[in-house]
Design an enzyme around this catalytic site. Structure first.
Site, short mmCIF file in Angstrom:
data_model
loop_
_atom_site.label_atom_id
_atom_site.label_comp_id
_atom_site.label_asym_id
_atom_site.label_seq_id
_atom_site.Cartn_x
_atom_site.Cartn_y
_atom_site.Cartn_z
N GLU A 103 0.82 -1.20 0.00
CA GLU A 103 0.00 0.00 0.00
C GLU A 103 0.86 1.26 0.00
O GLU A 103 0.51 2.26 -0.61
CB GLU A 103 -0.94 -0.01 1.21
CG GLU A 103 -2.02 -1.07 1.15
CD GLU A 103 -2.87 -0.95 -0.10
OE1 GLU A 103 -3.22 0.18 -0.49
OE2 GLU A 103 -3.18 -2.00 -0.71
N SER A 318 4.91 -7.99 -9.09
CA SER A 318 5.45 -6.86 -8.34
C SER A 318 4.45 -5.73 -8.44
O SER A 318 3.37 -5.87 -9.04
CB SER A 318 6.81 -6.43 -8.92
OG SER A 318 6.61 -5.81 -10.19
#
Length: 428
Positions: A103, A318
């Site tokens: 995040e 990723s």
């Protein structure tokens, strides 16, 4: 040890000597059942014109099923309650750290991140090693470092590239390294660590060290030339190295079915004459037991071992990847529910009476709080001093770099606001 597909280089050399010592004649050659050519000593003569495209598939070693039930108690690890609980707590901590830093990247607070969702059982391999064994990672081995004692602060400092980062801000996030923990710094180019690991293991053999090297990589890296060079070097030189392949099904974005047609990566190890085993990569105890046995082979017999751990990457490759472009969200959700490494380990602990149902919430809450604190502390630290750009390459700076450093220092002094010098630590 019977779980491994064994091939002895010593036995092969003995057969070769016997072949070469045997008297040669045409009649003698016709009577042989085994070929006499030194390039394939275990082959037998055949009168059938037959091309071989596959052999029997290599089995997958498993200790417990998806419900955490041990299938054969002879293979259940002799693990203490405290050690088993620590491993599971590290799995939960890894999850918490991945959630926070993923995040954070989405918020633009760090530049890049890779999670380990679905591959947390890798921690079992770290628990089977000696702390002095050398680790060559790829970039999804944060759990290995966590199990070895890398602190949350060290993780955060590296991802922020701040003044406390052990790598002095010279690496992308998740490219960890620790001299203290014998963890070689990760580099971005794919598979370069594989021949490096073979070389390090060869040095250990020459030194008479009773340690080994473990080298982690994904099945995508096994398509690189360095994979083949590294394995062949280790096999022919007898290097005490464990090659640990995480076969998570997708490499960066290419499904396994489009990467190769053979029997996974394990079959390639056998092709190089390397002792090989395939394991259930979502079963932490299968990983632990296989790595423990592999280490014994590597250290005691000076030989390489290949472990192929079959798992599933739940996360995107990723933060630069959107996995919905090459697989459905339903597939990912189904995998997470059907076979989750965390759920397996928790069920095993609860079956032993070593874990309570409500502990997950408490441990995860505490882990997230610890991660957020380390994260906030790392964010407040300054970037490394400008002088760090010039250190650690030469014992003494060469004239060209001395001039360059002087020019940079002059520019920083003349335009401090433009270069935001207050965001960086002061040079001593």
């Amino acid at each position: 040890m019977s779980r491994f597909l064994l091939r002895s280089s010593t036995a092969s050399r003995l057969v070769l000597r016997q072949h070469l010592a045997a008297p040669f004649s045409t009649a003698h050659a016709l009577q042989r059942k085994k070929v006499m050519f030194p390039g394939a000593l275990d082959s037998s003569y055949s009168h059938d014109l037959k091309f071989v495209s596959n052999v029997e598939s290599i089995p997958t070693y498993q200790v417990m099923d998806i419900d955490g039930k041990v299938l054969d108690h002879a293979h259940e690890p002799q693990m203490s309650r405290d050690d088993a609980r620590t491993m599971y707590k590290n799995m939960l901590t890894l999850n918490a750290m991945d959630s926070v830093l993923y995040e954070a990247q989405r918020q633009g607070r760090i530049s890049f991140y890779m999670t380990s969702f679905g591959e947390e059982a890798l921690i079992g391999s770290a628990a089977a090693l000696d702390p002095k064994d050398q680790v060559f990672g790829q970039y999804r081995e944060a759990g290995v470092l966590l199990q070895r004692g890398f602190t949350l602060e060290q993780f955060m400092n590296q991802c922020y590239s701040n003044e406390m980062d052990l790598g002095k801000g010279r690496q992308m996030p998740v490219h960890y390294g620790s001299k203290e923990l014998n963890f070689q710094t990760i580099s971005s180019p794919l598979a370069t660590q594989i021949p490096q690991a073979s070389g390090a293991a060869y040095a250990m053999r020459r030194d008479g060290s009773k340690q080994c090297v473990i080298c982690y990589f994904g099945e995508g890296a096994a398509s690189e030339g360095d994979f083949h060079a590294g394995l062949n070097m280790a096999a022919t030189l007898g290097c005490p190295v464990i090659f640990y392949c995480r076969n998570n099904g997708y490499a960066i974005s290419t499904p396994s079915i489009e990467q190769y047609r053979g029997d996974g990566i394990a079959s390639r190890g056998i092709g190089y004459g390397i002792d090989t085993i395939r394991v259930d990569g979502n079963d932490i105890w299968a990983i632990y037991e296989a790595t423990k046995a592999a280490r014994k082979l590597a250290v005691e017999e000076n030989k390489p071992v290949l472990i192929e751990a079959m798992t599933y990457r739940v996360s995107h490759h990723s933060t630069s990847d959107d996995s919905s472009a090459y697989r459905s969200k339903k597939e990912v959700e189904d995998w997470s529910k059907r076979d989750n490494p965390l759920a397996r380990m928790r069920a095993w602990l609860m079956n032993k009476g070593w874990w309570e149902a409500n502990e997950d919430v408490e441990v995860t809450k505490a882990a997230k709080a610890a991660v957020l604190k380390a994260f906030a502390d790392a964010e407040k630290l300054k970037k490394p001093a400008a002088k760090e750009m010039y250190e650690d390459v030469y014992d003494e700076l060469i004239p060209e770099l001395v001039r360059e450093k002087a020019e940079v220092d002059a520019l920083l002094k003349k335009y401090p606001d433009y270069y935001q010098v207050n965001d960086f630590a002061k040079s001593a």
